[in-house]
Design an enzyme around this catalytic site. Sequence first.
Site, PDB file in Angstrom:
ATOM      1  N   HIS A  52       0.833  -1.208   0.000  1.00 40.39           N
ATOM      2  CA  HIS A  52       0.000   0.000   0.000  1.00 40.39           C
ATOM      3  C   HIS A  52       0.870   1.262   0.000  1.00 40.39           C
ATOM      4  O   HIS A  52       0.476   2.291   0.524  1.00 40.39           O
ATOM      5  CB  HIS A  52      -0.972  -0.001   1.188  1.00 40.39           C
ATOM      6  CG  HIS A  52      -2.079  -1.010   1.022  1.00 40.39           C
ATOM      7  ND1 HIS A  52      -3.223  -0.759   0.318  1.00 40.39           N
ATOM      8  CD2 HIS A  52      -2.199  -2.281   1.477  1.00 40.39           C
ATOM      9  CE1 HIS A  52      -4.011  -1.832   0.340  1.00 40.39           C
ATOM     10  NE2 HIS A  52      -3.405  -2.777   1.043  1.00 40.39           N
ATOM     11  N   ASP A  54       2.591   1.976  -3.096  1.00 37.87           N
ATOM     12  CA  ASP A  54       2.768   2.397  -4.501  1.00 37.87           C
ATOM     13  C   ASP A  54       1.909   3.598  -4.852  1.00 37.87           C
ATOM     14  O   ASP A  54       2.378   4.548  -5.472  1.00 37.87           O
ATOM     15  CB  ASP A  54       2.589   1.226  -5.491  1.00 37.87           C
ATOM     16  CG  ASP A  54       1.242   0.531  -5.460  1.00 37.87           C
ATOM     17  OD1 ASP A  54       0.440   0.761  -4.518  1.00 37.87           O
ATOM     18  OD2 ASP A  54       0.976  -0.270  -6.387  1.00 37.87           O
ATOM     19  N   GLY A 144      -3.919 -12.287  -4.416  1.00 32.28           N
ATOM     20  CA  GLY A 144      -2.944 -11.242  -4.109  1.00 32.28           C
ATOM     21  C   GLY A 144      -1.641 -11.414  -4.855  1.00 32.28           C
ATOM     22  O   GLY A 144      -0.636 -10.789  -4.530  1.00 32.28           O
ATOM     23  N   SER A 146      -1.626 -11.062  -8.204  1.00 35.97           N
ATOM     24  CA  SER A 146      -1.817 -10.252  -9.406  1.00 35.97           C
ATOM     25  C   SER A 146      -2.075 -11.026 -10.681  1.00 35.97           C
ATOM     26  O   SER A 146      -1.453 -10.785 -11.716  1.00 35.97           O
ATOM     27  CB  SER A 146      -0.620  -9.334  -9.627  1.00 35.97           C
ATOM     28  OG  SER A 146      -0.866  -8.177  -8.946  1.00 35.97           O
ATOM     29  N   ASP A 192       1.885  -3.824  -9.596  1.00 34.53           N
ATOM     30  CA  ASP A 192       1.587  -5.145 -10.144  1.00 34.53           C
ATOM     31  C   ASP A 192       1.935  -5.230 -11.624  1.00 34.53           C
ATOM     32  O   ASP A 192       2.584  -6.173 -12.086  1.00 34.53           O
ATOM     33  CB  ASP A 192       0.101  -5.475  -9.962  1.00 34.53           C
ATOM     34  CG  ASP A 192      -0.328  -5.414  -8.509  1.00 34.53           C
ATOM     35  OD1 ASP A 192       0.566  -5.281  -7.639  1.00 34.53           O
ATOM     36  OD2 ASP A 192      -1.540  -5.488  -8.242  1.00 34.53           O
TER      37      ASP A 192
HETATM   38  P1  ADP Z   1      -5.565 -10.962  -8.148  1.00 33.62           P
HETATM   39  O1  ADP Z   1      -5.046  -9.963  -9.113  1.00 33.62           O
HETATM   40  O2  ADP Z   1      -5.040 -10.777  -6.766  1.00 33.62           O
HETATM   41  O3  ADP Z   1      -5.395 -12.372  -8.605  1.00 33.62           O
HETATM   42  P2  ADP Z   1      -8.067  -9.719  -8.836  1.00 33.62           P
HETATM   43  O4  ADP Z   1      -9.402  -9.759  -8.214  1.00 33.62           O
HETATM   44  O5  ADP Z   1      -7.411  -8.413  -9.026  1.00 33.62           O
HETATM   45  O6  ADP Z   1      -7.140 -10.728  -8.016  1.00 33.62           O
HETATM   46  O7  ADP Z   1      -8.138 -10.405 -10.280  1.00 33.62           O
HETATM   47  C1  ADP Z   1      -8.761 -11.664 -10.429  1.00 33.62           C
HETATM   48  C2  ADP Z   1      -9.663 -11.615 -11.642  1.00 33.62           C
HETATM   49  O8  ADP Z   1      -8.868 -11.632 -12.845  1.00 33.62           O
HETATM   50  C3  ADP Z   1     -10.563 -12.838 -11.770  1.00 33.62           C
HETATM   51  O9  ADP Z   1     -11.735 -12.664 -11.031  1.00 33.62           O
HETATM   52  C4  ADP Z   1     -10.833 -12.833 -13.271  1.00 33.62           C
HETATM   53  O10 ADP Z   1     -11.813 -11.900 -13.614  1.00 33.62           O
HETATM   54  C5  ADP Z   1      -9.516 -12.377 -13.853  1.00 33.62           C
HETATM   55  N1  ADP Z   1      -8.682 -13.528 -14.186  1.00 33.62           N
HETATM   56  C6  ADP Z   1      -7.564 -13.952 -13.565  1.00 33.62           C
HETATM   57  N2  ADP Z   1      -7.071 -15.061 -14.149  1.00 33.62           N
HETATM   58  C7  ADP Z   1      -7.901 -15.354 -15.170  1.00 33.62           C
HETATM   59  C8  ADP Z   1      -7.965 -16.391 -16.157  1.00 33.62           C
HETATM   60  N3  ADP Z   1      -7.057 -17.368 -16.189  1.00 33.62           N
HETATM   61  N4  ADP Z   1      -8.993 -16.376 -17.040  1.00 33.62           N
HETATM   62  C9  ADP Z   1      -9.906 -15.399 -17.005  1.00 33.62           C
HETATM   63  N5  ADP Z   1      -9.913 -14.402 -16.111  1.00 33.62           N
HETATM   64  C10 ADP Z   1      -8.931 -14.381 -15.202  1.00 33.62           C
HETATM   65 MG    MG Z   2      -5.389  -7.898  -9.023  1.00 32.60          MG
END
Ligand code: ADP
Ligand code: MG
Length: 405
Positions: A52, A54, A144, A146, A192
């Site tokens: 937190h 950036d 978390g 990314s 990220d």
């Molecule tokens: P984080 O970045 O911490 O993993 P976020 O909530 O920012 O969590 O992002 C997760 C979202 O990104 C998922 O809910 C989806 O919408 C998208 N996402 C991540 N990986 C995939 C994937 N392999 N296929 C489709 N969408 C994805």
């Molecule tokens: Mg994310």
Amino acid sequence: MTSSLATINDEFLSPSLPEQVAAVKSRYAEVFGNPPQWVVAAPGRVNLIGEHTDYNAGFVFPLAIERYTVIAAGRPLRTTASDAIRVHSTLFDETAEFSLSNLEPERRDWTSYLRGAFAGCLERGLQPGTLDLLVDSKVPQGGGLSSSAALEVATATLVEAVTGRTLDRVDKSRLAQTAEHVYAGMPCGIMDQFSSALGAAGKLLLIDCRTETAELIPLDDPSVALLVINSNVKHELTGSEYPDRRAQCEQSAKLLGVAMLRDVTSKQLEANRGQLAPLLYRRAHHVVGEIERTTRAAAALQAGDWPLVGELMYASHDSLRDDFEVSCPELDVLVEAAREVGADGGVIGARMTGGGFGGCIVALVRAGREREIADRIAAAYRARTGIEATAFVTKPARGAHIVEG
Ligand code: ADP
Ligand code: MG
């Protein structure tokens, strides 16, 4: 006696990118009926310290991880409009469609990250034309690490491959960050996307988020290793926690008479404590302290002062839990369990990583003891929460790149 190793998931070691690419290519052919023409990869990231900070123009100290989002692409076999994009996600086993001439910034679904990245590329004059895409990710989503930035940066990298144009990597990070702001509605900082775009094998990135420049810092001591442990919980709460924290930081800076909390030292914060209500003081106290911890940790890591790096990681966790209030009981249990294993058990330091309210912790540990440590922490976590943790080791990995095409 059952083997304790069995308690930890498979893929404790890094999945191989060539194997993932081979699987993606054959899946693409199954879904779309012909082989892909282009394949790109962009990694997730783990932040060692500097959470937190950036969006306060401070420092962060992440690394790209050996977990990639891979996108394969080709021209459709069937007749399509020249701006039609069809995309299949192996995660959701679902195919979605959108149009490059109407990217629908307000539409919120998993294609938001792709649509946002396409929008940024189009704005910069990169015109990919109609495509079929297949997305496959080894970055756990919502943990978390990314997966969202990996998806945005992979998409922009794909457009580079298709158009034969190269984006400046910092500009590519910004484009991906804007995609997350506008298309996913998440006002994130630059960390990220920057990590995914600029990650380098064997190196951490000490990123100055004010100048948007990174110093590459090698992690080449063979006696230490990085362990990521996923709590496998994600508390949605109200969903406004992140924007709320961001607004509180902006408000604190304003009351302190500076542009950003980066401009305040711990000493100055204490001297001006009276300007801030208790809640805003605690938020600012985290950010100001965390920026200082981050640069100290980078120096300690370069000096091989592992006990100091560990101490700063634990201090970061405490501050995120108590002052910034973005931890959760499960993350606290994992970090507590790591602390209990302690230096004698091979743990140098541990903290929650990422935005918070669930997801992962990162632990710096003694090499050779990773599995044993992960097992001990997972066992304590299971005993206290009833939840199965998953874990993996990683080295700093190469950032986004074109694999084929
Ligand atoms: P984080 O970045 O911490 O993993 P976020 O909530 O920012 O969590 O992002 C997760 C979202 O990104 C998922 O809910 C989806 O919408 C998208 N996402 C991540 N990986 C995939 C994937 N392999 N296929 C489709 N969408 C994805
Ligand atoms: Mg994310």
